[in-house]
Write a protein that holds these residues in place. Structure first.
Motif, PDB file in Angstrom:
ATOM      1  N   TYR A   1      -1.460 -10.289 -11.085  1.00  0.00           N
ATOM      2  CA  TYR A   1      -0.317 -10.814 -10.335  1.00  0.00           C
ATOM      3  C   TYR A   1      -0.645 -11.029  -8.857  1.00  0.00           C
ATOM      4  O   TYR A   1       0.245 -11.334  -8.068  1.00  0.00           O
ATOM      5  N   ASP A   2      -1.909 -10.858  -8.507  1.00  0.00           N
ATOM      6  CA  ASP A   2      -2.399 -11.130  -7.158  1.00  0.00           C
ATOM      7  C   ASP A   2      -1.602 -10.376  -6.094  1.00  0.00           C
ATOM      8  O   ASP A   2      -1.130 -10.942  -5.113  1.00  0.00           O
ATOM      9  N   VAL A   3      -1.429  -9.075  -6.301  1.00  0.00           N
ATOM     10  CA  VAL A   3      -0.737  -8.236  -5.328  1.00  0.00           C
ATOM     11  C   VAL A   3      -1.650  -7.105  -4.883  1.00  0.00           C
ATOM     12  O   VAL A   3      -2.609  -6.743  -5.570  1.00  0.00           O
ATOM     13  N   ARG A   4      -1.339  -6.531  -3.722  1.00  0.00           N
ATOM     14  CA  ARG A   4      -2.134  -5.458  -3.143  1.00  0.00           C
ATOM     15  C   ARG A   4      -1.335  -4.157  -3.175  1.00  0.00           C
ATOM     16  O   ARG A   4      -0.111  -4.163  -3.051  1.00  0.00           O
ATOM     17  N   ALA A   5      -2.043  -3.056  -3.300  1.00  0.00           N
ATOM     18  CA  ALA A   5      -1.400  -1.744  -3.337  1.00  0.00           C
ATOM     19  C   ALA A   5      -2.206  -0.768  -2.502  1.00  0.00           C
ATOM     20  O   ALA A   5      -3.238  -1.115  -1.927  1.00  0.00           O
ATOM     21  N   MET A   6      -1.718   0.476  -2.431  1.00  0.00           N
ATOM     22  CA  MET A   6      -2.408   1.538  -1.719  1.00  0.00           C
ATOM     23  C   MET A   6      -2.839   2.595  -2.727  1.00  0.00           C
ATOM     24  O   MET A   6      -2.061   2.974  -3.609  1.00  0.00           O
ATOM     25  N   PHE A   7      -4.078   3.062  -2.583  1.00  0.00           N
ATOM     26  CA  PHE A   7      -4.604   4.115  -3.444  1.00  0.00           C
ATOM     27  C   PHE A   7      -4.973   5.311  -2.578  1.00  0.00           C
ATOM     28  O   PHE A   7      -5.880   5.228  -1.745  1.00  0.00           O
ATOM     29  N   PHE A   8      -4.275   6.417  -2.759  1.00  0.00           N
ATOM     30  CA  PHE A   8      -4.602   7.640  -2.044  1.00  0.00           C
ATOM     31  C   PHE A   8      -5.519   8.458  -2.950  1.00  0.00           C
ATOM     32  O   PHE A   8      -5.077   9.038  -3.948  1.00  0.00           O
TER      33      PHE A   8
ATOM     34  N   GLU B   1     -10.925  -6.024  -3.570  1.00  0.00           N
ATOM     35  CA  GLU B   1      -9.761  -6.766  -4.034  1.00  0.00           C
ATOM     36  C   GLU B   1      -8.581  -6.669  -3.071  1.00  0.00           C
ATOM     37  O   GLU B   1      -7.473  -7.092  -3.409  1.00  0.00           O
ATOM     38  N   GLY B   2      -8.834  -6.122  -1.887  1.00  0.00           N
ATOM     39  CA  GLY B   2      -7.824  -6.146  -0.840  1.00  0.00           C
ATOM     40  C   GLY B   2      -6.846  -5.005  -0.810  1.00  0.00           C
ATOM     41  O   GLY B   2      -5.863  -5.041  -0.064  1.00  0.00           O
ATOM     42  N   HIS B   3      -7.090  -3.963  -1.590  1.00  0.00           N
ATOM     43  CA  HIS B   3      -6.191  -2.818  -1.588  1.00  0.00           C
ATOM     44  C   HIS B   3      -6.537  -1.876  -0.429  1.00  0.00           C
ATOM     45  O   HIS B   3      -7.642  -1.917   0.113  1.00  0.00           O
ATOM     46  N   VAL B   4      -5.601  -1.026  -0.069  1.00  0.00           N
ATOM     47  CA  VAL B   4      -5.806  -0.049   0.989  1.00  0.00           C
ATOM     48  C   VAL B   4      -6.170   1.289   0.354  1.00  0.00           C
ATOM     49  O   VAL B   4      -5.477   1.759  -0.557  1.00  0.00           O
TER      50      VAL B   4
END
Length: 275
Positions: free
Chosen positions: A113-120, A139-142
């Motif tokens: 879905y071409d969305v970005r998320a945050m991974f702690f 892939e542009g995630h944080v």
């Protein structure tokens, strides 16, 4: 601690009123770079559901890359709870990974879905799955810091807290090419030392507004329902991609993500504000 033991640890903490549950209920907004007044921080496993209107607070952060080089990180007295952005923005966050059993499926769905998320991420997990860590960045995630071994930080010395954070930041920097700008305390258990040390390491504390409670494995439909009912502009959603059986979390993401997008939400990641 083994990651599949986290569920038992979380349940014990809730029963004892420790950590996140002990700090639940405070959703007072913080504006700009000025910390809010003292008081309990965000709760990790809030027990009572809140209506969408409960999440409509003053936003804390913006979106997009920083416009200037960082100068210093503010020492806060409580974590950030929500974010601001253009239109109906929402942030998805995933804790405790990466886990080769579940994280790839989460990343695949986000990519679809071409969305970005945050991974702690936890350092001991990241050190064994550097390929997944690299993929997150590519892939542009944080990628944020969730300590090395997921301990209850409020029971550690300052030296131990710093070591937990530093080791994880080092793995992230070695793998992703830059140090993390965000951190999250395990179990939502924050204290003055965590805020001070986090700031010294250049990280902002980010909590969440909406807990999916997926760590309790309540069923895929229950997780989806919590997200759909709690979604509102600026909400930060807490889910997990590790720490136990996260197959329900993976299936739930596949169901609620297209629904959020169809409802006009923009799933994105926050931008840092520097003091």
């Amino acid at each position: 601690m083994k990651k599949d033991q986290l569920l038992t640890r979380r349940a014990a903490l809730l029963a004892g009123g420790v950590g996140a549950a002990a700090t639940a209920g405070v959703l007072t907004a913080v504006t700009g770079d000025v910390p809010a007044g003292s008081g309990p921080a965000a709760g990790a496993q809030a027990r009572s559901p809140r209506s969408a209107s409960a999440y409509r607070l003053q936003p804390l952060t913006g979106y997009g890359p920083p416009h200037a080089a960082p100068r210093r990180t503010l020492v806060r007295r409580e974590p950030l709870l929500r974010v601001s952005g253009r239109g109906r923005t929402i942030v998805l966050t995933f804790d405790d990974g990466p886990d080769p059993r579940y994280t790839p499926d989460v990343l695949d769905t986000l990519a679809e879905y071409d969305v970005r998320a945050m991974f702690f991420v936890c350092g001991e997990m990241a050190a064994d799955s550097r390929g997944l860590l690299s993929r997150m960045t590519d892939e542009g995630h944080v990628v944020g810091n969730h300590t090395w071994s997921h301990p209850l930080l409020t029971r550690l010395t300052r030296r131990q807290i710093r070591r937990e954070m530093e080791r994880t930041s080092e793995v992230i920097e070695e793998t992703c090419g830059e140090r993390p700008e965000w951190f999250r305390a395990p179990y939502g258990a924050w204290n003055r030392a965590t805020f001070q040390i986090g700031a010294e390491l250049g990280m902002e504390p980010l909590a969440w507004t909406l807990d999916t409670l997926d760590w309790t494995t309540p069923g895929t439909r229950s997780i989806v329902r919590r997200v759909e009912n709690g979604a509102a502009p600026g909400v930060v959603v807490l889910s997990h991609d590790a720490g136990g059986d996260r197959s329900q979390s993976v299936r739930a993401l596949r169901r609620y993500l297209p629904g959020l997008l169809d409802s006009g939400y923009r799933v994105t990641v926050p931008r840092r504000h520097y003091a």
